[in-house]
Design an enzyme around this catalytic site. Sequence first.
Site, PDB file in Angstrom:
ATOM      1  N   GLU A  75      -2.720  18.348  12.829  1.00 12.12           N
ATOM      2  CA  GLU A  75      -1.319  18.492  12.442  1.00 12.12           C
ATOM      3  C   GLU A  75      -0.412  17.570  13.251  1.00 12.12           C
ATOM      4  OE1 GLU A  75      -3.570  21.484  10.679  1.00 12.12           O
ATOM      5  OE2 GLU A  75      -3.385  21.084  12.840  1.00 12.12           O
ATOM      6  N   GLN A  97      -1.148  22.718   6.014  1.00  6.90           N
ATOM      7  CA  GLN A  97      -1.870  23.603   5.098  1.00  6.90           C
ATOM      8  C   GLN A  97      -1.390  25.047   5.153  1.00  6.90           C
ATOM      9  OE1 GLN A  97      -6.348  24.343   5.437  1.00  6.90           O
ATOM     10  NE2 GLN A  97      -6.225  22.803   3.799  1.00  6.90           N
ATOM     11  N   PHE A  98      -1.077  25.554   6.328  1.00  7.97           N
ATOM     12  CA  PHE A  98      -0.420  26.848   6.530  1.00  7.97           C
ATOM     13  C   PHE A  98       0.651  26.642   7.585  1.00  7.97           C
ATOM     14  CE2 PHE A  98      -4.460  28.115   4.789  1.00  7.97           C
ATOM     15  CZ  PHE A  98      -4.183  29.231   4.009  1.00  7.97           C
ATOM     16  N   ASP A 100       1.398  28.429   9.914  1.00  4.54           N
ATOM     17  CA  ASP A 100       0.829  28.831  11.201  1.00  4.54           C
ATOM     18  C   ASP A 100       0.214  27.659  11.951  1.00  4.54           C
ATOM     19  OD1 ASP A 100       0.477  30.674   8.886  1.00  4.54           O
ATOM     20  OD2 ASP A 100       0.102  32.161  10.446  1.00  4.54           O
ATOM     21  N   PRO A 104       0.918  22.655  16.832  1.00  8.02           N
ATOM     22  CA  PRO A 104       0.554  21.407  17.524  1.00  8.02           C
ATOM     23  C   PRO A 104       1.427  20.223  17.134  1.00  8.02           C
ATOM     24  CG  PRO A 104      -1.407  22.522  16.700  1.00  8.02           C
ATOM     25  CD  PRO A 104      -0.226  23.212  16.087  1.00  8.02           C
ATOM     26  N   HIS A 144      -2.650  32.967   9.340  1.00 11.85           N
ATOM     27  CA  HIS A 144      -2.371  32.437   8.005  1.00 11.85           C
ATOM     28  C   HIS A 144      -1.183  33.138   7.365  1.00 11.85           C
ATOM     29  CE1 HIS A 144      -6.640  31.521   8.726  1.00 11.85           C
ATOM     30  NE2 HIS A 144      -6.459  30.472   7.946  1.00 11.85           N
TER      31      HIS A 144
END
Length: 353
Positions: A75, A97-98, A100, A104, A144
């Site tokens: 990320e 992607q999520f 959460d 980073p 998630h």
Amino acid sequence: MNTQTKTDTPLADGARTTMTMIQSLRSAMDVMLDRDENVVVFGEDVGYFGGVFRCTDGLQKKYGSSRVFDAPISENGIAGAAVGMGAYGLRPVAEIQFADYVYPAVDQIVSEAARLRYRSVGQFTSPLVFRMPCGGGIYGGQTHSQSPEAIFTQVCGLRTVMPSNPYDAKGLLIASIECDDPVIFLEPKRLYNGPFDGHHDRPVTPWSKHPLSAVPEGYYNVPLDSAAVVRPGKDLTVLTYGTTVWVALAAAEETGIDAEVVDLRSLWPLDLDTLVASVKKTRRCVVVHEATRTCGFGAELVSLMQEHCFHHLEAPIERVTGWDTPYPHAQEWDYFPGPERVADALKRTMAER
């Protein structure tokens, strides 16, 4: 449940197609990839696979792997690459992607993307979008299911957006891609396939049966700083966004309270005029969101309404939120602000004289 939703933004002209929120987001990216050769879409699994939620399905086949492509599982790398692309003239749409997984990448987003215009005295901009599925509802547990919007609304230089329906999702994403500022575009996973009233772990009705699933096939946009009054009322105002728009609508119907429900759509910049006008009219206010209570974005909304509407208020402002705990996988549907908790807040607010 009242589904006659009103908006301050005129509906776009042209042919319409019934779409889920997933399809409307894909349509927005499709439109912008076609209109602007500088638009690129990338992230984990967004290319050949079409995204974990299939939001980018078919786009790589249509536009090629140089414009829709997969990124490594990094990320921080995705965010850093997006900042560089934006600075050099591209308009990247980067999927985290999520939500959460964004932590980073926060340094790149906050220290680089948000500040680039200021640090370069306007010589460079960051016309980029970070798409992030957010919130619970898929039994994804702590990693998630988070709702990190308050982290980003506090950062100067970022815009933060969260749609609640397919029509707004497409229009807001197009406006975000066209924007010269970096945009955090949060997509409530529970709304991908239909609206939730908060009583069930499935949509109340599929989007195909809701008027806001009639989405123009071509180009249109929804202004990034515009809230929508989705249910007019005179007894009190509910300020909310994302999934909890539908929970608030259900609670208003079930209590019989004539609540005015305002969908923020853009969390920051905020359409303060619409919010203040509503609260001054109804003289009572309830704030609802899925994220945790302490330092959640609802705290800012309460503060703003106190500052601008204090002499008009006839009751304390209530907040209905998620719990101040790590996301509880086994108690997911108790954690969500449901219609019962929202209804109790509406009743308490109306009981104040």
